[in-house]
Write a protein that holds these residues in place. Structure first.
Motif, mmCIF file in Angstrom:
data_model
loop_
_atom_site.group_PDB
_atom_site.id
_atom_site.type_symbol
_atom_site.label_atom_id
_atom_site.label_comp_id
_atom_site.label_asym_id
_atom_site.label_seq_id
_atom_site.Cartn_x
_atom_site.Cartn_y
_atom_site.Cartn_z
ATOM 1 N N ASP A 36 0.734 -1.158 0.013
ATOM 2 C CA ASP A 36 0.069 0.084 0.183
ATOM 3 C C ASP A 36 0.812 1.288 -0.063
ATOM 4 O OD1 ASP A 36 -2.142 -1.553 -0.057
ATOM 5 O OD2 ASP A 36 -2.522 -1.206 2.201
ATOM 6 N N ARG A 39 2.590 1.794 -3.257
ATOM 7 C CA ARG A 39 1.530 2.087 -4.504
ATOM 8 C C ARG A 39 1.298 3.816 -4.233
ATOM 9 N NH1 ARG A 39 0.050 1.749 -9.215
ATOM 10 N NH2 ARG A 39 -1.856 1.895 -9.635
ATOM 11 N N ASP A 40 1.209 3.918 -3.122
ATOM 12 C CA ASP A 40 0.894 5.571 -3.095
ATOM 13 C C ASP A 40 2.128 6.225 -3.340
ATOM 14 O OD1 ASP A 40 -1.571 5.028 -1.863
ATOM 15 O OD2 ASP A 40 -1.020 5.154 0.140
ATOM 16 N N SER A 42 4.287 5.502 -5.668
ATOM 17 C CA SER A 42 4.153 5.291 -6.862
ATOM 18 C C SER A 42 3.104 6.593 -7.626
ATOM 19 C CB SER A 42 3.959 3.871 -7.545
ATOM 20 O OG SER A 42 3.953 3.883 -9.057
ATOM 21 N N THR A 72 6.835 1.256 -8.419
ATOM 22 C CA THR A 72 5.820 0.174 -9.089
ATOM 23 C C THR A 72 6.308 -1.013 -9.276
ATOM 24 O OG1 THR A 72 4.698 1.931 -10.382
ATOM 25 C CG2 THR A 72 4.386 -0.457 -10.869
ATOM 26 N N TYR A 75 6.404 -2.653 -5.439
ATOM 27 C CA TYR A 75 4.790 -2.808 -5.292
ATOM 28 C C TYR A 75 4.506 -4.207 -5.539
ATOM 29 C CZ TYR A 75 -0.030 -2.922 -6.035
ATOM 30 O OH TYR A 75 -1.292 -3.307 -6.338
ATOM 31 N N ARG A 76 4.779 -4.353 -7.091
ATOM 32 C CA ARG A 76 4.192 -5.668 -7.889
ATOM 33 C C ARG A 76 5.224 -6.766 -7.236
ATOM 34 N NH1 ARG A 76 3.931 -3.232 -13.694
ATOM 35 N NH2 ARG A 76 1.853 -2.250 -13.441
ATOM 36 N N ARG A 79 3.523 -7.445 -3.347
ATOM 37 C CA ARG A 79 1.993 -7.437 -3.099
ATOM 38 C C ARG A 79 1.637 -9.010 -2.581
ATOM 39 N NH1 ARG A 79 0.025 -6.056 -9.154
ATOM 40 N NH2 ARG A 79 0.882 -7.757 -10.345
#
Length: 80
Positions: A36, A39-40, A42, A72, A75-76, A79
């Motif tokens: 989270d 993502r924020d 990014s 990103t 994040y990927r 996650r």
């Protein structure tokens, strides 16, 4: 024209790092919290890149674009 590799570690350079497996071993709740935040980061970095580009601040736009891209990728990778 050469075809681009479809290997995940080529598409996402974070997956090639030795510590990428440690990210996958985190508990799902911790991975979600980190995902989270990334993502924020990014989304914010890409928005800052656009603002910098509109203000003719190319070097800052490139910086923020790179921050957004790596956020990103992270994040990927993290996650759940």
């Amino acid at each position: 024209m050469t075809a681009r590799s479809s290997k995940p570690s080529v598409r996402n350079p974070v997956l090639a790092l030795p510590s990428a497996e440690r990210l996958k071993s985190l508990p799902p709740e911790a991975r979600q919290a980190v995902a989270d935040i990334l993502r924020d980061l990014s989304i914010d970095a890409r928005a800052r890149a656009q603002v910098s580009w509109r203000r003719n601040k190319g070097p800052m736009a490139v910086y923020w674009k790179a921050v957004g891209a790596y956020a990103t990728h992270l994040y990927r990778a993290v996650r759940p």
